[in-house]
Design an enzyme around this catalytic site. Structure first.
Site, PDB file in Angstrom:
ATOM      1  N   HIS A  83      -1.473   1.568   7.296  1.00  0.00           N
ATOM      2  CA  HIS A  83      -1.696   1.509   6.119  1.00  0.00           C
ATOM      3  C   HIS A  83      -1.712   2.656   5.198  1.00  0.00           C
ATOM      4  CE1 HIS A  83      -4.343  -0.272   2.629  1.00  0.00           C
ATOM      5  NE2 HIS A  83      -5.183   0.818   3.207  1.00  0.00           N
TER       6      HIS A  83
ATOM      7  N   CYS B  25       0.723  -1.254  -0.008  1.00  0.00           N
ATOM      8  CA  CYS B  25      -0.013  -0.045  -0.049  1.00  0.00           C
ATOM      9  C   CYS B  25       0.793   1.187  -0.056  1.00  0.00           C
ATOM     10  CB  CYS B  25      -0.995   0.062   1.071  1.00  0.00           C
ATOM     11  SG  CYS B  25      -0.290  -0.297   2.903  1.00  0.00           S
TER      12      CYS B  25
END
Length: 895
Positions: free
Chosen positions: A805, A252
């Site tokens: 994230h 990510c």
């Protein structure tokens, strides 16, 4: 011999002049790489020499027109015979001599001149008599190949031009070439400026051309895309640039950086318009031979084709790992670190400077800042000139003062992004669970403010102010998986305790009337299984831990089985929410009479009784084990008295001495001087007297403290007072800013003792970020750009140091709509969602370079909720995708 030939020869210079000029050229001309020489039949040349030596224009030795027929295999293909030998079968003449002979004698009709190039071989210069013959074909039609000759000095680009002409490739098509040898392996011909010789092309090899598909992919590559179904492969049409990136496994961070760069208009348009092709630098020793730039271009072309929900950047990830080993594998990384590598890699791969010259830097020496700054920028461009420099590079003024001689040294240094440090607090907020001795109090969660460099005693002191329990009556422990992972001493550093640790603080009893030695017991809860564990060698029952462990002070005189049983039973009824401890007997209590008190238990002032019964053989064996495992029985207790305590009584649980892991085996994680005890429940007893549902809700969470518990708010402004980032005597000032300004908010703080992420909320403007008051250069001319910027993209980081994230907010350059990119998922975003404490890297574009949207903004209201095929997407990895659909909401991932 024709009359015309005689006539042409008669009009030529005298025979002596011809002989002298040609011999002079043959004698004086040297081989130079790239120049043309011509092949002439040896018999014709000897005939010409004999003719000019006679001096008679009417001599029968007149050679006639230049005729190389004897050198060809046939007169249809004019293919040169193999193994012709220089000075036996042919002679080589320089271009000037050839053109003289051709003008004097002409050439036999339809015969092609045999022009050959001088090639620079590794050890010598040589006329290339035999050029290479290669087969040319298209990837879409490899059966239809044509044979063409090329010199070893020809560039690959000349082959590409010849193929475009031969196969009628539409102008403007993006092409790439592959070299196929006889063993069927293929290799990319990346550098079109490379010569045929340097590319190692040889006769008999095949060059294959492919053109990029409309969806941005190449025919030779497996399409790196995600689609809902096979039927949609050619039917899907979405907004270009609104395309997700599949998470390949903790990638990510890479996806977030790519989405930010993808939504940087000048860079994306540079690649979409194929401007990068002519600027690929394959010889730069600091670059990646153009491979990073090409891999990035492939991703951008696919994302902006408008034909994909999501792209799988697997090839790009492989290239990044190949050239930057820190990004190998699938560990989580920093999006800003990848961004820094990628910008530098793209710059070197696209650097227009092929040979970097050495430049000696000069100090200001009292010169005006404007003069020194212009000189520094010119010197920078002499070594670094690329689209990255054009778009992202600005200029710092650096002032350095020597602490000894106080000499002031002024230099101007380029930068690619600004790193902005955030305020670092000297305190931290810790969440702990306090276990009180109060029989009616559940364990309570507290958030306490402690010094970052503090000790465990500081934690106890802070908690003491909230609980009114003296710090001397507290013990701090890390609880993990129903056992004590670590019991801390008061002098240990708090830096050893992580935010994710489950920290319990236990209140200890103080028995002033009993001055004897106190023993700190660690108490575990275990459930016995219905079968014996013969693997341990003793034939004992297997056990499993449950619930939360306890810490309690016990007088050494009370360490007998009988005393510990009563003490533990009383303590469990106070702290364990599922334990019912005041049954008159284990046999008399009804199974439904469980845990109705505030802590999950019925309480009574009298101690629990035990039901007399005849002991079984198993109980007798257990009694022996309990006697042997008693932590510290009083020395004066008579064995007969201890045995009498066990006669005809059935207890709720038994007591065992264990190690720190909660097992009875020795040598496994022993607790040293710290004694550990386990109380073992029979399964039926645990079921009757321990309410596990009640045990799941044992904590009272207090409101968040108002002081220092909420992250500080920082306004994003350059300091108007000092206008500098200062370390001791070094000062950095902003001199000039680029078209696209990248601002890195330094949320990750690393010191010698601590590592943390700063969750400060930075209030950054979406429009009109004005640097005009903070630029050191004040005399701006009308031709110089303004200093107002608008936000175009944000890389976000959610989570902490060890896990987290990355996502992206970005504004589409064509329709002006904000989108939220969460790996393969893309959803609409509004401006009020963008400013959060997760903002990590900000992208701003200068207002004078912002182009007005060419498309209307999409309808994001309720009526458009069903319209998800064009602007929103949801997908899984390409290897396990079965059902794919558009996303209407954001699903966060934690990696």
């Amino acid at each position: 011999m024709t009359a015309n030939s005689r006539c042409s020869a008669a009009e030529s210079p005298g025979l002596e002049t011809q002989r002298r000029e040609i011999e002079s050229l043959l004698r004086e001309c040297e081989l130079r790489a790239g120049e043309s020489w011509y092949v002439v039949d040896r018999r014709w040349f000897d005939q010409w020499k004999e003719f000019v030596e006679t001096g008679d224009q009417n001599s029968t030795s007149f050679p006639g027109q230049i005729d190389n027929a004897e050198l060809f295999e046939d007169l249809d293909s004019y293919h040169l015979k193999d193994r012709l030998v220089e000075d036996e079968d042919f002679v080589l003449v320089p271009a000037e001599a050839w053109h003289k002979l051709l003008s004097w004698y002409g050439m036999v009709d339809d015969q092609p001149p045999l022009e050959r190039k001088v090639v620079d071989l590794p050890s010598t210069l040589k006329v290339e008599v035999y050029p290479i013959e290669i087969f040319l074909c298209l990837h879409s039609n490899m059966e239809n190949a044509v044979t063409t000759k090329f010199s070893r000095t020809d560039s690959i680009h000349s082959i590409q031009r010849a193929m475009c002409q031969a196969f009628s490739v539409p102008p403007g098509s993006e092409c790439r070439l592959w070299m196929k040898s006889s063993d069927s392996s293929c290799e990319r011909l990346r550098n079109v400026h490379m010569s045929v010789l340097d590319a190692c092309l040889s006769s008999g090899m095949t060059v294959i051309m492919e053109t990029r598909n409309a969806d941005g992919t190449w025919p030779s590559s497996r399409p790196q895309i995600m689609r809902n179904s096979v039927e949609e492969q050619d039917s899907y049409r979405g907004q270009p640039g609104v395309c997700g990136l599949t998470n390949l496994g903790n990638t990510c961070f890479m996806n977030s950086a790519l989405q930010c760069l993808s939504n940087t208009p000048p860079l994306t348009e540079y690649f979409l318009q194929n401007s990068y092709v002519d600027e690929l630098n394959f010889t730069n020793p600091l670059g990646m031979k153009g491979e990073i730039a090409e891999a990035y271009a492939d991703v951008i072309k696919q994302m902006w084709s408008g034909r994909h929900y999501s792209v799988v950047p697997r090839v790009f990830k492989t290239k990044v790992g190949h050239f930057a080993s820190q990004f190998l594998g699938y560990q989580q990384h920093d999006s800003q670190e990848l961004l820094s590598f990628l910008l530098d890699g793209l710059h070197e791969d696209l650097n227009r400077v092929k040979n970097k010259e050495y430049i000696e830097l000069r100090d200001a020496d009292g010169r005006q800042d404007q003069e020194v700054a212009e000189e520094a920028w010119r010197n920078h461009l002499r070594r670094n000139d690329s689209v990255i420099v054009d778009t992202f590079h600005g200029l710092f003024k650096s002032t350095l003062v020597c602490p000894e001689c106080h000499k002031v040294s002024v230099t101007f240094d380029p930068f690619c992004y600004l790193s902005v440090p955030l305020p670092v607090s000297k305190e931290r907020v810790m969440e702990v669970f306090f276990v009180s001795l109060d029989p009616y109090a559940k364990p309570v969660q507290h958030r306490v403010v402690v010094p970052k460099a503090g000790k465990v005693s500081d934690l106890c002191s802070a908690l003491s102010e909230m609980t009114s329990v003296p710090p001397t009556q507290m013990v701090v422990a890390d609880v993990f998986n129903h056992r004590f992972y670590k019991i801390y001493n008061m002098g240990e550093s708090l830096s050893a305790i992580l935010d994710r640790d489950d920290i319990f603080v236990y209140e200890l009893s103080v028995l002033e009337e009993q001055p004897e030695e106190q023993v700190l017991l660690a108490l575990y809860l275990r459930e016995r299984s219905h079968y014996r564990d013969y693997g341990s060698g003793g034939g004992s029952y297997g056990t499993s831990l449950f619930g939360h462990p306890l810490l309690l002070n016990v007088p050494r005189s009370s360490c007998s089985q009988e005393a510990l049983y009563n003490l533990f039973l009383q303590r469990l009824s106070q702290t364990e929410p599922g334990c019912s401890g005041d049954a008159n007997s284990a046999d008399d209590m009804d199974p439904g009479e469980q845990s109705s008190g505030p802590a999950g238990a019925d309480r009574s002032s009298k101690p629990p009784a035990e039901q007399p019964h005849e002991p079984t053989e198993e109980e007798n064996e257990e009694d022996k084990q309990e006697e042997a495992c008693s932590p510290s029985p009083p020395a004066n207790e008579h064995p007969a008295k201890r045995r009498a305590c066990h006669v005809r009584r059935k207890r709720l649980f038994s007591i065992q001495a264990v190690n720190s892991n909660g097992t009875t085996e020795r040598g496994m994680g022993e607790g040293g001087t710290q004694p550990y005890v386990a109380i073992d429940w029979e399964p039926d007893m645990k079921k009757r007297f321990y309410n596990e549902n009640e045990a799941e809700v044992i904590y009272v969470v207090l409101p968040l403290l108002q002081i220092l518990t909420s992250a500080p708010c920082v306004r994003f402004r350059y300091c108007p007072v000092c206008k500098k980032h200062q370390l001791s005597t070094k000062k950095l000032d902003l001199w000039s800013l680029p078209e696209v300004l990248i601002i890195h908010l330094k949320r990750f703080s690393y010191t010698k003792f601590t590592r943390e992420k700063l969750d400060s909320i930075v209030e950054f403007p979406l429009r009109d970020l004005d640097f005009s008051g903070f630029l050191l250069r004040k005399t701006l001319s009308s031709e110089e750009p303004p200093s107002r910027y608008d936000l175009i993209a944000v890389s976000n980081h959610y989570g902490g140091l060890r896990d987290g994230h990355y996502t992206t907010y970005a504004k589409n350059k064509d329709n002006g709509q904000w989108y939220y990119f969460d790996d393969s998922k893309v959803t609409y975003a509004t401006e009020d969602q963008i400013v959060t404490n997760a903002a990590y890297v900000l992208f701003y574009q200068r207002q004078d370079k912002i182009r007005k949207p060419t498309l209307p903004a999409p309808n994001t209201g309720p009526t458009s909720s069903s319209q998800t095929s064009s602007d929103t997407a949801s997908c899984k990895d390409d290897e396990d995708a079965a059902e794919l659909g558009a996303a209407s909401s954001i699903t966060m991932e934690t990696e």
